[in-house]
Enzyme design. Structure first.
Site, PDB file in Angstrom:
ATOM      1  N   HIS A 200       0.828  -0.993  -0.131  1.00 41.81           N
ATOM      2  CA  HIS A 200      -0.019  -0.001   0.070  1.00 41.81           C
ATOM      3  C   HIS A 200       0.609   0.665   0.148  1.00 41.81           C
ATOM      4  O   HIS A 200       1.725   0.945   0.496  1.00 41.81           O
ATOM      5  CB  HIS A 200      -0.427  -0.002   1.164  1.00 41.81           C
ATOM      6  CG  HIS A 200       0.292   0.064   2.487  1.00 41.81           C
ATOM      7  ND1 HIS A 200       0.568  -0.831   3.397  1.00 41.81           N
ATOM      8  CD2 HIS A 200       0.536   0.901   3.586  1.00 41.81           C
ATOM      9  CE1 HIS A 200       0.602  -0.513   4.583  1.00 41.81           C
ATOM     10  NE2 HIS A 200       1.052   0.681   4.157  1.00 41.81           N
ATOM     11  N   ASP A 202       1.177   4.807   2.428  1.00 41.17           N
ATOM     12  CA  ASP A 202      -0.175   5.971   3.156  1.00 41.17           C
ATOM     13  C   ASP A 202      -0.701   7.368   2.765  1.00 41.17           C
ATOM     14  O   ASP A 202       0.262   7.511   0.998  1.00 41.17           O
ATOM     15  CB  ASP A 202       0.947   6.433   3.729  1.00 41.17           C
ATOM     16  CG  ASP A 202       1.826   4.942   4.853  1.00 41.17           C
ATOM     17  OD1 ASP A 202       1.315   3.881   4.488  1.00 41.17           O
ATOM     18  OD2 ASP A 202       2.270   4.702   4.874  1.00 41.17           O
ATOM     19  N   HIS A 257       4.660   0.245  -0.027  1.00 46.73           N
ATOM     20  CA  HIS A 257       5.731  -0.277   0.894  1.00 46.73           C
ATOM     21  C   HIS A 257       4.615  -1.838   1.684  1.00 46.73           C
ATOM     22  O   HIS A 257       3.797  -1.450   0.701  1.00 46.73           O
ATOM     23  CB  HIS A 257       6.328   0.169   1.860  1.00 46.73           C
ATOM     24  CG  HIS A 257       4.838   0.757   2.497  1.00 46.73           C
ATOM     25  ND1 HIS A 257       4.488   2.476   2.089  1.00 46.73           N
ATOM     26  CD2 HIS A 257       4.283   0.821   4.434  1.00 46.73           C
ATOM     27  CE1 HIS A 257       3.565   2.637   2.934  1.00 46.73           C
ATOM     28  NE2 HIS A 257       4.012   1.913   4.021  1.00 46.73           N
ATOM     29  N   ARG A 267       7.662  -8.851  15.729  1.00 41.31           N
ATOM     30  CA  ARG A 267       8.403  -7.935  14.682  1.00 41.31           C
ATOM     31  C   ARG A 267       7.623  -6.421  15.586  1.00 41.31           C
ATOM     32  O   ARG A 267       6.248  -7.086  15.541  1.00 41.31           O
ATOM     33  CB  ARG A 267       8.370  -7.129  13.324  1.00 41.31           C
ATOM     34  CG  ARG A 267       8.652  -5.745  12.923  1.00 41.31           C
ATOM     35  CD  ARG A 267       8.214  -6.548  11.434  1.00 41.31           C
ATOM     36  NE  ARG A 267       8.057  -4.525  10.654  1.00 41.31           N
ATOM     37  CZ  ARG A 267       9.506  -3.853  10.588  1.00 41.31           C
ATOM     38  NH1 ARG A 267      10.750  -4.573  10.305  1.00 41.31           N
ATOM     39  NH2 ARG A 267       8.835  -2.168  10.073  1.00 41.31           N
TER      40      ARG A 267
HETATM   41  C1  LIG Z   1      -7.504  -0.880   4.293  1.00 42.84           C
HETATM   42  C2  LIG Z   1      -7.606   0.064   4.385  1.00 42.84           C
HETATM   43  C3  LIG Z   1      -7.035   0.499   6.048  1.00 42.84           C
HETATM   44  C4  LIG Z   1      -6.391   1.640   6.242  1.00 42.84           C
HETATM   45  C5  LIG Z   1      -7.715   2.298   5.577  1.00 42.84           C
HETATM   46  C6  LIG Z   1      -7.691   1.541   4.431  1.00 42.84           C
HETATM   47  O1  LIG Z   1      -8.986   1.604   3.589  1.00 42.84           O
HETATM   48  C7  LIG Z   1      -7.207   1.918   2.994  1.00 42.84           C
HETATM   49  C8  LIG Z   1      -5.161   2.706   3.882  1.00 42.84           C
HETATM   50  C9  LIG Z   1      -4.814   2.268   4.695  1.00 42.84           C
HETATM   51  C10 LIG Z   1      -4.088   2.794   5.931  1.00 42.84           C
HETATM   52  C11 LIG Z   1      -2.650   2.729   5.150  1.00 42.84           C
HETATM   53  C12 LIG Z   1      -1.974   3.360   6.151  1.00 42.84           C
HETATM   54  C13 LIG Z   1      -2.086   3.438   7.318  1.00 42.84           C
HETATM   55  O2  LIG Z   1      -1.686   2.704   8.254  1.00 42.84           O
HETATM   56  C14 LIG Z   1      -3.145   3.750   7.511  1.00 42.84           C
HETATM   57  C15 LIG Z   1      -4.147   3.609   8.973  1.00 42.84           C
HETATM   58  C16 LIG Z   1      -3.733   4.904   6.913  1.00 42.84           C
HETATM   59  O3  LIG Z   1      -4.406   6.333   7.661  1.00 42.84           O
HETATM   60  O4  LIG Z   1      -4.596   4.345   5.598  1.00 42.84           O
HETATM   61  C17 LIG Z   1      -3.949   2.729   7.211  1.00 42.84           C
HETATM   62  C18 LIG Z   1      -5.786   2.204   7.348  1.00 42.84           C
HETATM   63  C19 LIG Z   1      -6.132   1.487   8.448  1.00 42.84           C
HETATM   64  O5  LIG Z   1      -5.895   0.599   8.916  1.00 42.84           O
HETATM   65  O6  LIG Z   1      -7.151   1.836   9.205  1.00 42.84           O
HETATM   66  O1  LIG Z   2       4.621  -1.728  10.369  1.00 44.25           O
HETATM   67  C1  LIG Z   2       5.859  -2.030   9.563  1.00 44.25           C
HETATM   68  O2  LIG Z   2       6.811  -2.194   9.840  1.00 44.25           O
HETATM   69  C2  LIG Z   2       4.962  -0.901   8.749  1.00 44.25           C
HETATM   70  C3  LIG Z   2       3.526  -1.262   8.653  1.00 44.25           C
HETATM   71  C4  LIG Z   2       2.769  -0.571   7.606  1.00 44.25           C
HETATM   72  O3  LIG Z   2       2.959   0.429   6.566  1.00 44.25           O
HETATM   73  C5  LIG Z   2       1.613   0.670   8.255  1.00 44.25           C
HETATM   74  O4  LIG Z   2       0.975   1.047   9.369  1.00 44.25           O
HETATM   75  O5  LIG Z   2       0.993   1.091   7.222  1.00 44.25           O
HETATM   76 FE   LIG Z   3       2.471   2.067   5.803  1.00 42.19          FE
END
Ligand SMILES: C=C1C[C@]23C[C@@]1(O)CC[C@H]2[C@@]12CC[C@H](O)[C@@](C)(C(=O)O1)[C@H]2[C@@H]3C(=O)O
Ligand SMILES: O=C(O)CCC(=O)C(=O)O
Ligand SMILES: [Fe+2]
Length: 328
Positions: A200, A202, A257, A267
Site C-alpha cells: 500500500h 500511506d 511498501h 516484529r
Molecule cells: C484498508 C485500509 C486500511 C487503511 C484504510 C484503508 O481503507 C486504506 C488505507 C489504509 C491505511 C494505510 C496507512 C495507515 O496504516 C492507515 C492507518 C491509513 O491511514 O491508511 C491505514 C488504514 C487503516 O488501517 O485503518
Molecule cells: O509495520 C510496519 O513496519 C509498516 C506498517 C505500515 O506500513 C502501516 O501501518 O501503514
Molecule cells: Fe504504511
C-alpha cells in the site's frame, strides 16, 4: 514435514503470501539530521525513492525501548484483555483485519488518533498511553523539522507551509503500534512469505517508522522491484505519503511498501502518520510548478480523500481516482 493444527490453518487461510525476494535495499539514503547537506539529500531521496532513513535524531534509545516494552506487555497479554480495546473503528485494537474492507495480514495492532490529546481506549494502561503521547510529540517535532528542510530546499514559502499542517491542532494524524508474531509453521510448509501488512501507500503527508531489530519491511522501487529494508532499531524511516505526492505535483513519490512476517522473531513497529487538517486543500504548491505545468490532480480536500481511501482496499491505487485523466 511440519503438521499444522486446524486453528493455525484457519487463521492463515485468509492471508496472502508472496514469492520470497533476495534483494536488499543497499542504496538506502541515510540522512544525518545535523549535517548541512541534509535538506538536499532528503529532497533527492523523496524524488527517487519516497523513502529515507534518519540518524542523529536526539530521541534516546532508552525512551524507545520503554515504549517498545510497554507495547509488548500489551500484545503479550491475554486475547480477551486485548479485545477490550477493540474492534477498531478505525481506532482501537485490531487483530489480522486491516481496515474496513476485508484486508488481512499476520499482524495485530493498536491504532490511535493523535489530534490534540491522544484518546485512550478501554483496556489500555495509563503508562502505555502516556508513553505514546510523549512519543508522538517528539516525532511530530522531528517531522516538522524535516518538512521545513524540504520546504526550504524546494523553495515553498513560508518555511512552515508543510509543517504547519501537522502542527495544527486539527491535524488529522494518527499513530500505529504493529506487532507481527513469528510464524514458523507456514514458512516451512510453503516456501512462500506470509504477508504481515499488504502492499500500500500511506495516504497522509509523511510517515515515520521505527521498529525493533526484526526485518520484514520492503519498499517497491520505481522499476517495480521489491527490496528489503535492513532493520535498524536506532533509526527512523521516513516515507512520503500520497498527500505530499499531490502537493509536489508528482515530484515526490508516495512509496509503495509492505511487511512480510518473519519465521522466528516477532516484529514491533511504531508509525506516526502526519496528516493535514480535514479542510485542507490538496493541491500542488504554485512555487514548485514550472511555467505552464499542468496540475496532475483534480482539486480535493483531505476530508474527501480520506473518505474515499476508507472505501478502498489496502493495495488499491487510491490517488488514481483523483488524477486529472481519471473518469468523472
Ligand atoms: C484498508 C485500509 C486500511 C487503511 C484504510 C484503508 O481503507 C486504506 C488505507 C489504509 C491505511 C494505510 C496507512 C495507515 O496504516 C492507515 C492507518 C491509513 O491511514 O491508511 C491505514 C488504514 C487503516 O488501517 O485503518
Ligand atoms: O509495520 C510496519 O513496519 C509498516 C506498517 C505500515 O506500513 C502501516 O501501518 O501503514
Ligand atoms: Fe504504511
Amino acid at each position: 514435514m511440519v503438521v499444522l493444527s486446524q486453528p493455525i490453518l484457519d487463521s492463515l487461510s485468509h492471508i496472502k503470501t508472496c514469492k520470497p525476494t533476495s534483494n536488499i535495499f543497499t542504496e538506502i539514503p541515510v540522512i544525518d539530521l545535523s549535517a548541512p547537506t541534509a535538506k538536499t539529500l532528503i529532497v533527492e531521496a523523496c524524488k527517487e525513492f519516497g523513502f529515507f532513513k534518519v540518524i542523529n535524531h536526539n530521541i534516546t534509545m532508552e525512551f524507545l525501548s520503554k515504549l517498545e516494552t510497554e507495547a509488548l506487555t500489551f500484545f503479550n497479554s491475554a486475547q480477551q484483555e486485548k479485545d477490550k480495546s477493540g474492534p477498531p473503528n478505525p481506532f482501537g485494537y485490531g487483530n489480522k483485519k486491516i481496515g474496513p474492507n476485508g484486508d488481512m495480514g499476520w499482524v495485530e495492532y493498536l491504532l490511535f488518533c493523535t489530534n490534540s490529546q491522544l484518546i485512550n481506549f478501554p483496556g489500555l494502561s495509563q503508562t502505555l498511553c502516556g508513553l505514546v503521547n510523549e512519543y508522538v510529540s517528539s516525532i511530530r517535532k522531528m517531522t516538522c523539522e524535516v518538512l521545513e528542510m524540504i520546504a526550504e530546499e524546494i523553495q515553498i514559502w513560508p518555511r512552515d507551509a508543510l509543517s504547519r499542517m501537522i502542527r495544527d491542532e486539527k491535524s488529522d494524524s494518527c499513530f500505529r503500534l504493529n506487532h507481527y508474531p513469528p510464524c514458523p509453521e507456514l514458512q516451512a510448509l510453503s516456501g512462500r512469505n506470509l504477508i504481515g501488512f499488504g502492499e500500500h501507500t500511506d495516504p497522509q503527508i509523511m510517515s515515520v517508522l521505527r521498529s525493533n531489530n526484526t526485518s520484514g519491511l520492503q519498499i517497491c522501487l520505481k522499476n517495480g522491484t521489491w527490496v528489503s529494508v535492513p532493520s535498524d532499531h536506532t533509526s527512523f524511516f521516513f516515507n512520503v505519503g500520497d498527500s505530499l505526492q499531490v502537493m509536489t505535483n508528482g515530484r515526490f513519490r508516495s512509496v509503495k511498501h509492505r511487511v512480510l512476517a518473519e519465521g522466528l522473531k516477532s516484529r514491533v513497529s511504531m508509525i506516526y502518520f502526519g496528516g493535514p487538517p480535514l479542510s485542507e486543500k490538496m493541491k500542488p504548491y504554485s512555487q514548485v510548478m514550472e511555467e505552464g505545468e499542468e496540475n496532475l490532480y483534480k482539486e480535493f480536500t483531505w476530508c474527501e480523500y480520506k473518505k474515499s481511501a476508507y472505501k478502498s482496499r489496502l493495495g488499491d491505487n487510491r490517488l488514481g481516482l483523483f488524477e486529472k485523466s481519471a473518469a468523472q
